[in-house]
Scaffold this active site. Structure first.
Site, mmCIF file in Angstrom:
data_model
loop_
_atom_site.group_PDB
_atom_site.id
_atom_site.type_symbol
_atom_site.label_atom_id
_atom_site.label_comp_id
_atom_site.label_asym_id
_atom_site.label_seq_id
_atom_site.Cartn_x
_atom_site.Cartn_y
_atom_site.Cartn_z
ATOM 1 N N GLU A 44 24.294 -3.712 -40.977
ATOM 2 C CA GLU A 44 24.022 -4.958 -41.716
ATOM 3 C C GLU A 44 22.867 -4.762 -42.709
ATOM 4 O O GLU A 44 22.927 -5.210 -43.859
ATOM 5 C CB GLU A 44 23.699 -6.066 -40.689
ATOM 6 C CG GLU A 44 23.067 -7.324 -41.222
ATOM 7 C CD GLU A 44 24.008 -8.222 -42.032
ATOM 8 O OE1 GLU A 44 25.189 -7.850 -42.192
ATOM 9 O OE2 GLU A 44 23.543 -9.266 -42.520
ATOM 10 N N HIS A 91 23.797 -2.775 -45.841
ATOM 11 C CA HIS A 91 24.490 -3.648 -46.798
ATOM 12 C C HIS A 91 23.469 -4.483 -47.580
ATOM 13 O O HIS A 91 23.553 -4.612 -48.803
ATOM 14 C CB HIS A 91 25.472 -4.538 -46.015
ATOM 15 C CG HIS A 91 26.215 -5.532 -46.868
ATOM 16 N ND1 HIS A 91 26.934 -5.175 -47.976
ATOM 17 C CD2 HIS A 91 26.350 -6.881 -46.773
ATOM 18 C CE1 HIS A 91 27.485 -6.249 -48.527
ATOM 19 N NE2 HIS A 91 27.131 -7.308 -47.813
#
Ligand code: HEM
Length: 342
Positions: free
Chosen positions: A74, A77
Site C-alpha cells: 500500500e 503505491h
C-alpha cells in the site's frame, strides 16, 4: 520561454504518462494483494511515513494488526502516486511562463493538476471508507483520466515543439464518441466487478455457472447508493447480485466490440488510419481473451494485472487513434490550400 524548456516539458509529460500507467498497475496490484487496507490510516501508515514495527502499529491502531507485506504494498503505491503529483506540479510551475504562448496546453495542465488532487482525495477515501466500491471504481476511472490528460498535454507539446500549427483540425465522426462512451462504460463496469469481488461470480465461458441466463439480482448489483459495510474487503453482496455485475461486464464487452467494429468500418476508407484501427481491434481481442482467461483460471495475479493493463492499453489506443483521425488529412488539405493560393 526557451525552446529548451519546451523540450523539457515535452519529456516531463511523457514521463508523467508512463508513470501514471505504472501507478494504475500498482493500484491494481494493491487491490489484488488485498492490501488496500494494509495501512488503516492516510496519508501515513499507522501514523508514520514508513511502515513501522508491529509494536508501534499496535499502539497506534490496536484494532488493525500490522501485516507488514500488505502495508508495504500500500505504501509503495502511495509513494509512487505522490511522486506523480510532484511531476504534475513541476509541469505546471515550469509551464506557467508559457501560458500565453499560442497553442500551449495551459488549461489542460491546470485540469491535470485538479485531477491529480482529486485522485489523492479518492485515494484517501478508499482507505477511510474501507474500499467502498463506488470510491474504488471512481479511483480507477480517475487514474485513467489522469493518464489521458498527461497524454493529451504531451501530444500538444510535441506539436508545439515541432512547430506544427494547431489549427485546421478535422471533425471526428460521432462513432469515435460512441466508442469512447462504450469504453468508459466498460471500464466502469470492470471497476465495479473487481471492487465488488464479482470476478468469479460467473464460472465458465461463454455460459455462466452452466447456464446462458443464470439467476441474477440487477437492482442489488447496481444499487449505486448502497452502503453495506463496514468493511468492503472481499465484497458484501450476495451471489445473484455479483452474477448480475459480472454478466453486465460481459454484455458491456460485446457492446464495446460492436462499437469498435462500426468505427473501423466507417474509418477504413482513410488508409493512414488503418494501422490504428487494426491495432484497436487487435487490442480489443487480446483484452477479451484475457478477461475470459481470468474467468477460466480464477483470477491468477499475473492475468488479472494483465487485464487491467489491457484496459489501459485499449484506452490509450482509442485516444491516439482519435488524435490521429483528427489530424490525418490535414497535410493534404494544407497542400491543397497552398496550390489554391499559388
Ligand atoms: C474487452 C473489453 C474489456 C475491457 C475494456 C475490460 C476492462 C476491465 C477493467 C477496467 C476491469 C477492472 C480492473 C481493475 O479494477 O484493476 C476489469 C475487471 C474484470 N474483467 Fe474485464 N474488460 C473487458 C472484457 C472482459 C471480458 C470479456 C471478461 C470475461 C468474460 C472480463 C472479465 C473481467 C473480470 C473477471 C474482472 C475482475 C478482475 C479482478 O477482480 O481483478 N472482462 N475489466
Amino acid at each position: 520561454m526557451t525552446e529548451f524548456r519546451l523540450h523539457l516539458l515535452k519529456w516531463l509529460s511523457l514521463l508523467g504518462t508512463l508513470a501514471t500507467l505504472g501507478v494504475i498497475l500498482l493500484g491494481a496490484w494493491t487491490r489484488l494483494m488485498d492490501a488496500g487496507l494494509g495501512c488503516p490510516d492516510w496519508p501515513g501508515c499507522y501514523g508514520r511515513l514508513v511502515v513501522p514495527d508491529a509494536a508501534t502499529a499496535a499502539a497506534h491502531s490496536p484494532q488493525a494488526p500490522l501485516e507488514a507485506l500488505k502495508a508495504w504494498v500500500e505504501m509503495i503505491h502511495r509513494y509512487v502516486a505522490s511522486t506523480l503529483g510532484l511531476v504534475v506540479l513541476a509541469l505546471v510551475a515550469l509551464g506557467a511562463g508559457a501560458r500565453r504562448r499560442p497553442g500551449y496546453p495551459w488549461h489542460l495542465s491546470l485540469a491535470l493538476l485538479g485531477a491529480i488532487l482529486l485522485q489523492g482525495a479518492f485515494g484517501a477515501f478508499t482507505v477511510t471508507l474501507k474500499l467502498w466500491p463506488q470510491v474504488v471504481t471512481l479511483h480507477l476511472l480517475g487514474g485513467i483520466g489522469v493518464l489521458l490528460l498527461f497524454l493529451w498535454v504531451h501530444l500538444r507539446l510535441r506539436e508545439l515543439v515541432a512547430a506544427k500549427p494547431p489549427a485546421s483540425r478535422r471533425r471526428l465522426s460521432p462513432l469515435w464518441g460512441l466508442a469512447a462512451v462504450l469504453l468508459v462504460g466498460q471500464l466502469a463496469l470492470g471497476g465495479w466487478v473487481s471492487s465488488n469481488y464479482a470476478g468469479i461470480a460467473c464460472q465458465g465461458f461463454p455460459t455462466c455457472n452452466g447456464q446462458w441466463w443464470p439467476a441474477t439480482d440487477w437492482s442489488e448489483g447496481f444499487h449505486l447508493t448502497q452502503t453495506v459495510g463496514p468493511n468492503y474487503l472481499h465484497g458484501q453482496l450476495h451471489a445473484d447480485a455479483r452474477t448480475a455485475i459480472h454478466l453486465g461486464h460481459r454484455l458491456g464487452a460485446l457492446a464495446l466490440g460492436l462499437g469498435l467494429v462500426l468505427l473501423a468500418r466507417r474509418e477504413w476508407r482513410r488508409p493512414p488510419l488503418r494501422p490504428w484501427l487494426m491495432g484497436l481491434l487487435g487490442l480489443y481481442g487480446v483484452q477479451f481473451t484475457l478477461g475470459v482467461a481470468n474467468v477460466l483460471w480464477w483470477l491468477p495475479l499475473g492475468l488479472a494485472l494483465a487485464h487491467t493493463g489491457g484496459a489501459v492499453a485499449l484506452t490509450l489506443a482509442l485516444a491516439l487513434g482519435a488524435w490521429q483521425a483528427s489530424r490525418v488529412g490535414n497535410a493534404r488539405q494544407a497542400s491543397e490550400k497552398e496550390m489554391a493560393h499559388a
